[in-house]
Design a protein around this motif. Structure first.
Motif, short mmCIF file in Angstrom:
data_model
loop_
_atom_site.label_atom_id
_atom_site.label_comp_id
_atom_site.label_asym_id
_atom_site.label_seq_id
_atom_site.Cartn_x
_atom_site.Cartn_y
_atom_site.Cartn_z
N ALA A 123 12.45 -24.00 11.31
CA ALA A 123 13.01 -23.39 10.09
C ALA A 123 13.66 -24.45 9.20
CB ALA A 123 14.04 -22.33 10.48
N VAL A 124 14.41 -25.35 9.82
CA VAL A 124 15.05 -26.42 9.04
C VAL A 124 13.99 -27.27 8.34
CG1 VAL A 124 16.39 -28.56 9.24
CG2 VAL A 124 17.14 -26.51 10.46
N PHE A 125 12.95 -27.61 9.10
CA PHE A 125 11.90 -28.44 8.52
C PHE A 125 11.17 -27.71 7.39
CE2 PHE A 125 8.68 -31.68 8.43
CZ PHE A 125 9.35 -32.79 8.90
N SER A 126 10.95 -26.41 7.59
CA SER A 126 10.26 -25.64 6.55
C SER A 126 11.08 -25.56 5.28
CB SER A 126 9.96 -24.22 7.06
OG SER A 126 8.94 -24.26 8.01
N GLY A 127 12.38 -25.43 5.43
CA GLY A 127 13.27 -25.43 4.26
C GLY A 127 13.13 -26.72 3.49
N GLY A 128 13.12 -27.83 4.23
CA GLY A 128 12.96 -29.15 3.61
C GLY A 128 11.60 -29.28 2.94
N LEU A 129 10.60 -28.73 3.61
CA LEU A 129 9.24 -28.77 3.07
C LEU A 129 9.15 -28.03 1.73
CD1 LEU A 129 6.39 -29.63 4.20
CD2 LEU A 129 6.13 -27.26 4.88
N ALA A 130 9.78 -26.86 1.70
CA ALA A 130 9.77 -26.07 0.46
C ALA A 130 10.46 -26.85 -0.65
CB ALA A 130 10.48 -24.73 0.70
N ALA A 131 11.57 -27.50 -0.33
CA ALA A 131 12.29 -28.29 -1.33
C ALA A 131 11.41 -29.42 -1.84
CB ALA A 131 13.58 -28.83 -0.72
N ALA A 132 10.72 -30.09 -0.91
CA ALA A 132 9.85 -31.21 -1.30
C ALA A 132 8.72 -30.73 -2.21
CB ALA A 132 9.28 -31.88 -0.05
N LEU A 133 8.13 -29.59 -1.88
CA LEU A 133 7.03 -29.06 -2.71
C LEU A 133 7.53 -28.68 -4.10
CD1 LEU A 133 5.10 -26.93 -0.04
CD2 LEU A 133 4.19 -28.88 -1.31
N MET A 134 8.73 -28.11 -4.15
CA MET A 134 9.27 -27.74 -5.47
C MET A 134 9.51 -28.97 -6.33
SD MET A 134 11.79 -24.47 -4.89
CE MET A 134 12.56 -24.92 -3.36
N LEU A 156 15.85 -20.97 1.36
CA LEU A 156 16.32 -20.06 2.43
C LEU A 156 15.22 -19.09 2.84
CD1 LEU A 156 19.95 -19.33 1.16
CD2 LEU A 156 19.26 -20.81 3.06
N ILE A 157 14.49 -18.59 1.86
CA ILE A 157 13.38 -17.68 2.18
C ILE A 157 12.34 -18.43 3.03
CG2 ILE A 157 11.42 -16.39 1.21
CD1 ILE A 157 13.30 -15.85 -1.26
N ALA A 158 12.06 -19.67 2.63
CA ALA A 158 11.06 -20.47 3.37
C ALA A 158 11.49 -20.65 4.83
CB ALA A 158 10.91 -21.84 2.70
N ALA A 159 12.77 -20.95 5.03
CA ALA A 159 13.27 -21.15 6.40
C ALA A 159 13.15 -19.85 7.21
CB ALA A 159 14.72 -21.62 6.36
N TRP A 160 13.52 -18.76 6.59
CA TRP A 160 13.50 -17.46 7.26
C TRP A 160 12.05 -17.03 7.55
CZ3 TRP A 160 15.39 -14.47 10.48
CH2 TRP A 160 15.46 -13.07 10.40
N LEU A 161 11.17 -17.27 6.57
CA LEU A 161 9.76 -16.93 6.74
C LEU A 161 9.12 -17.79 7.82
CD1 LEU A 161 7.38 -15.23 5.77
CD2 LEU A 161 7.00 -16.89 3.95
N SER A 162 9.59 -19.02 7.91
CA SER A 162 9.08 -19.92 8.95
C SER A 162 9.35 -19.34 10.35
CB SER A 162 9.75 -21.29 8.80
OG SER A 162 9.54 -22.05 9.95
N LEU A 163 10.55 -18.75 10.51
CA LEU A 163 10.87 -18.09 11.79
C LEU A 163 9.92 -16.93 12.04
CD1 LEU A 163 14.77 -17.86 11.74
CD2 LEU A 163 13.37 -19.36 13.13
N ALA A 164 9.64 -16.18 10.94
CA ALA A 164 8.79 -15.00 11.08
C ALA A 164 7.37 -15.39 11.49
CB ALA A 164 8.76 -14.24 9.75
N ILE A 165 6.82 -16.41 10.82
CA ILE A 165 5.45 -16.83 11.14
C ILE A 165 5.44 -17.59 12.48
CG2 ILE A 165 3.47 -18.19 10.37
CD1 ILE A 165 4.47 -17.80 7.49
N GLY A 166 6.45 -18.46 12.63
CA GLY A 166 6.51 -19.28 13.85
C GLY A 166 6.64 -18.44 15.11
#
Lengths: 267, 319
Positions: A123-134, A156-166
């Motif tokens: 989740a943490v990594f996905s949050g960072g990933l979303a920030a990098a893409l933006m 925050l949505i990206a991190a939360w969604l990462s948990l959902a998919i992960g």
């Protein structure tokens, strides 16, 4: 032993989960091959789709955007997250294959901390990933119109969604203990992204494809996320994206936890 | 703590139709190195995995550090250190990071973790490599790190599952030395091995397991002595004195086959009679060029118990 008893159990549990989250993030970072595709591939897709569908933004019923790149930003984030979330399961399967998982459960660590560590890291990594893409999208002329507040909300949505998919990949990893089996889940996730509003508005679809896309949870998450990016922050859209991610998470995390208990019982 | 840090009664583990451990009884004494010896597939690792709470027994019971392995596994985990067969160490982390993580998993605070990590790295000779990723370590370095990881919380009982498998002789000796030191400091060690020499060198007491059952148990010397008398071989430098020597030796045991120019007997009473033999030969003026006493080996013990030789026998002997 005395150390554990002397210190509050909850505090020890939080420290253990934190240490395992850190391990997960550090390990992912040290394997560029596992996260670079999470950035590069969505950007390549965005470039190709933008070139292909740039004129589609003039179609009646298409959301009001300056460019197709701007429209596709949430799709790119979703793609990146699905790559990365799949990696969380693969990494867990590798821990099981190598015996590191046994090392963890042979220690007195709180059982939940092991799952939290692996998923939290993703989740943490996905949050960072979303920030990098933006940031990259902003550099090519597709900034977040909603400003910093919307950007933080999307992270925050990206991190939360990462948990959902992960959760699904973690469940497969725990059930099979096989990294190959876990990786085989990825095409399914990818197909679900395509049959959603990620790359095209559902209003411009037709037939069964439109019917499926309209009820696809990814559509229900992507649409409010896109509005956050294009129209600005609103609690309603933020809440909707979190809610539908939560619905998916409740299924995937329940499944993952059930598989986890099953693995512990089988051992 | 209980007087038996590890005790098992009728411990059984089945995998479907296969019975990997078929009802074993164990009682490890406090402060000893207990060797669990057997060939591949005998049930050693399955037994250890049950004792360290990684595998639920199908039957029987066991207590480790005074705690039931099924009813109170967390207490068992707090009291034991475990180094499993494959040294499952995350290759992407550094030795320093892994030790700190292990310390946190065992509930040590940040300051204590840092101190303990530093001490253990020094102890196993990895201070210089502390910040290198484990993927760059040699097999011996990984094993030493694995040992350090098992010690991070000062366990009462240390389980070492085939700790030297695949190591070169020098690394093997280093691990043996560390195990001896740990034991001298009071740690009870439960050591599984398929190497006869390792069990012989390290263990105060051993149990030999075959096909899921313990077939012999005791201290290595007694087990070997129980197989039969040691073989005494004597080389006489004056061929004319051969018959005199034969007559003298016959009073100490039954003659056994020997190479030309040598005599061999099964020395009744064992090594304690060696001085008497030397004295008797000397009294009769027999010039002795060479004398040696071969005790039965653990392989002989295994063969005596099972009718087979132990796989990989002697392959662990350091050169």
């Amino acid at each position: 032993m005395t150390a554990t008893l002397a210190r509050a159990r909850w505090r020890v549990g939080v420290e253990q989960a934190g240490a395992l989250v850190t391990r997960s993030v550090v390990n992912t970072w040290r394997q560029p091959g596992s996260w670079i595709p999470s950035i590069v591939f969505p950007l390549m897709m965005a470039a190709v789709y933008s070139a292909q569908f740039e004129r589609a933004i003039d179609l009646p019923g298409f959301p009001d955007v300056d460019s197709f790149v701007q429209f596709i930003l949430p799709a790119s984030i979703l793609q990146g997250i699905s790559f990365n979330a799949g990696e969380a399961g693969t990494e867990l399967a590798l821990d099981i294959e190598s015996g590191f998982f046994d090392r963890l459960i042979a220690s007195p660590v709180a059982r939940q901390s092991i799952l939290i560590g692996r998923m939290g890291g993703g989740a943490v990594f996905s949050g960072g990933l979303a920030a990098a893409l933006m940031v990259v999208f902003a550099l090519v002329g597709a900034p977040i119109e909603g400003g910093i507040v919307s950007a933080v909300a999307i992270v925050l949505i990206a991190a939360w969604l990462s948990l959902a998919i992960g959760g699904f990949s973690i469940a497969v990893a725990l059930r099979t203990g096989s990294s190959e089996a876990t990786q085989s889940l990825f095409p399914l996730t990818f197909m679900m992204i395509f049959v959603s509003s990620a790359f095209f508005p559902t209003g411009l679809m037709s037939g069964w494809y439109q019917s499926v896309a309209e009820v696809n949870p990814f559509t229900l998450i992507v649409d409010p996320t896109r509005r956050l990016a294009l129209d600005g922050f609103s609690f309603a859209d933020f809440g909707r994206a979190l809610f539908w991610s939560g619905v998916v998470a409740s299924v995937s995390l329940s499944l993952a936890y059930r598989m986890y208990l099953g693995r512990l019982r089988r051992s | 703590m209980t007087s038996h840090p590890v005790e098992a009664t009728g411990l059984v583990r089945r995998f479907g139709d296969l019975t990997a451990v078929a009802g074993i009884d164990l009682a490890v004494e406090e402060g000893e190195i207990f060797g669990f010896l057997g060939p591949n597939g005998a049930g050693k690792s399955t037994t250890v995995r049950m004792l360290v709470t990684l595998l639920r027994p199908s039957g029987g019971s066991a207590r480790v550090a005074g705690h039931d392995i099924v009813k109170n596994p967390t207490a068992v985990r707090r009291a034991i250190g475990v180094a499993l067969q494959d040294a499952a160490i995350d290759p992407l982390m550094t030795g320093n990071e892994l030790l700190r993580l292990q310390a946190v998993l065992h509930g040590l605070g940040r300051k204590e973790s840092a101190t303990r990590t530093s001490d253990l790295l020094e102890r196993v000779g990895l201070t210089a490599a502390a910040d290198r990723r484990v993927g760059q370590y040699s097999g011996g370095m990984r094993r030493r790190l694995d040992l350090a990881l098992a010690l991070v919380h000062r366990p009462m009982v240390l389980f070492l599952d085939e700790p030297t498998t695949g190591l070169d002789p020098t690394s093997r000796l280093a691990v043996w030395e560390e195990v001896r030191i740990l034991n001298a400091e009071g740690t009870t060690v439960f050591l599984t091995t398929q190497y006869l020499e390792e069990a012989d060198q390290l263990a105060g007491r051993i149990a030999i397991i075959d096909d899921g059952r313990i077939v012999r148990e005791g201290d290595p010397r007694s087990l070997k002595e129980a197989v039969g008398d040691p073989t005494l071989r004597v080389e006489v430098s004056d061929a004319a004195m051969m018959e005199t020597a034969r007559a003298v030796l016959a009073t100490f045991g039954e003659e056994r086959p020997a190479r030309v120019g040598r005599l061999a007997i099964g020395l009744a009473g064992g090594a304690g009679r060696l001085a008497d033999v030397v004295r008797a030969l000397d009294d009769q003026g027999v010039p002795v060029a060479h004398i040696e006493l071969d005790s039965p080996s653990l392989d002989d013990v295994f063969a005596d118990a099972t009718g087979r030789r132990l796989e990989g026998a002697n392959s662990a002997q350091p050169e």
